[in-house]
Design an enzyme around this catalytic site. Sequence first.
Site, PDB file in Angstrom:
ATOM      1  N   GLU A 151      10.960  27.481  -4.816  1.00  0.00           N
ATOM      2  CA  GLU A 151       9.603  27.040  -5.078  1.00  0.00           C
ATOM      3  C   GLU A 151       9.356  26.999  -6.585  1.00  0.00           C
ATOM      4  O   GLU A 151       8.214  26.942  -7.030  1.00  0.00           O
ATOM      5  CB  GLU A 151       8.580  27.931  -4.380  1.00  0.00           C
ATOM      6  CG  GLU A 151       8.666  29.404  -4.708  1.00  0.00           C
ATOM      7  CD  GLU A 151       7.659  30.229  -3.922  1.00  0.00           C
ATOM      8  OE1 GLU A 151       6.493  30.266  -4.339  1.00  0.00           O
ATOM      9  OE2 GLU A 151       8.047  30.827  -2.900  1.00  0.00           O
ATOM     10  N   CYS A 156       8.622  31.175   0.152  1.00  0.00           N
ATOM     11  CA  CYS A 156       9.799  32.055   0.143  1.00  0.00           C
ATOM     12  C   CYS A 156      10.733  31.831   1.328  1.00  0.00           C
ATOM     13  O   CYS A 156      11.752  32.515   1.449  1.00  0.00           O
ATOM     14  CB  CYS A 156       9.351  33.520   0.119  1.00  0.00           C
ATOM     15  SG  CYS A 156       8.325  33.925  -1.304  1.00  0.00           S
ATOM     16  N   HIS A 197      12.130  39.930   4.054  1.00  0.00           N
ATOM     17  CA  HIS A 197      11.715  39.313   2.800  1.00  0.00           C
ATOM     18  C   HIS A 197      10.935  40.373   2.026  1.00  0.00           C
ATOM     19  O   HIS A 197       9.969  40.941   2.539  1.00  0.00           O
ATOM     20  CB  HIS A 197      10.832  38.095   3.074  1.00  0.00           C
ATOM     21  CG  HIS A 197      10.072  37.622   1.884  1.00  0.00           C
ATOM     22  ND1 HIS A 197      10.703  37.294   0.694  1.00  0.00           N
ATOM     23  CD2 HIS A 197       8.738  37.442   1.664  1.00  0.00           C
ATOM     24  CE1 HIS A 197       9.785  36.926  -0.183  1.00  0.00           C
ATOM     25  NE2 HIS A 197       8.588  37.006   0.366  1.00  0.00           N
TER      26      HIS A 197
END
Length: 388
Positions: free
Chosen positions: A79, A111, A233
């Site tokens: 990103e 993400c 994550h």
Amino acid sequence: MSVGIDKMSFFSSDMYLDMVDLANARNEDPNKYLIGIGQKKQAVIPNTQDVVTMAANACEKIIDDDNRKKIDLIIFGTETGVDNSKSAAIYLQNMLGLSRRARAFEVKQACYGATAGLQMAKEYVTNHPDKQALVIGADIARYGIKTPGEVTQGGGAMAMVVSSNPSMLEFEGPSTFYSDDIMDFWRPLYRTEAVVDGHYSNDVYVKFFKNTWDEYKKITGLSIDDFKAMTFHLPYTKMGIKGLRAILNEADEDKQEHLKQEFEYGRKYNENVGNLYTGSLYLNVLSLLNNSTDLQTGDRIGLFSYGSGAQGEFFSMKLKDGFKNDQLADQIDTDLKNRKRVSVEEYERIFNNWIPIKDGDINLDYENDSADFFLKGVKNHQRIYGRK
């Protein structure tokens, strides 16, 4: 035939900011950052490194003459792209000398991008078992000086080679996913810094994890007892703890303690590097594999991927015989240990010297960049890269 991750590598800056120094400069209790956020150090990324150069520096550790001939799919999850049209994968393909007879493209969903790439690579290699795919998760997390998100900055690149009969990890069974159009985190085209609603994002993260985990249990018949470890994550490591705690009541006390211990092994790299956005989950996985003392071939680990805006996915992988690369683990430990500690003032100067979103040629002081691949500047609207 199995398909999975044959090789993994990681690269980040050779500079870091200590979170105690940052807390003191911001008149905060250091434990707010060390315990409340779960971060110890944060990579400080110079303007001579972008996602392309960091990816190239990560890839050179795992690309050799053998897999260079086999890789014909390059997927770059980020990103923090360097162009609104041309993909970072095309730049990377050229820098690494990969085959021109390859698909190369960029994937964006906050993400989650690297996971989308990994799943596409899985399907491709399943249908082309003699070929390999290169998947990248590289980003630079920027929120701004003296903002609430400042403590969750960082950056780096994860590189993964996907192949048939992999040496490290093999995919197992289905994935479950959940998406919704929400505004918990975003970055408008005119900004280099993200906009985030932190508390809302935390709540959505846990919700998406629970949704995908519950659905996964339904369709597979597996339970928490079937997993040796859970990986997440990790934009900051306390967020992963919140996710793990949401399902710990499904296990007995011994299993809970074991999963919490494996989580500690898994967050070692993340708490010393900071936020990698698309690479954060896979840095967590690599840290677990390199630091855990109890993993064995055949163990099943869970992976939860989350990208704000939002997309979540849960899937599992099993460990293969070569899941731990001692040489690469030692190199990562050495690189992290040998980084330069910068002051808050130095960090702020580096942060504010970031390449602006505007027209004009730029010459960068790349001579002081110790990495093999680096950004020299911008000329005639083109990024100029170099290699030592």
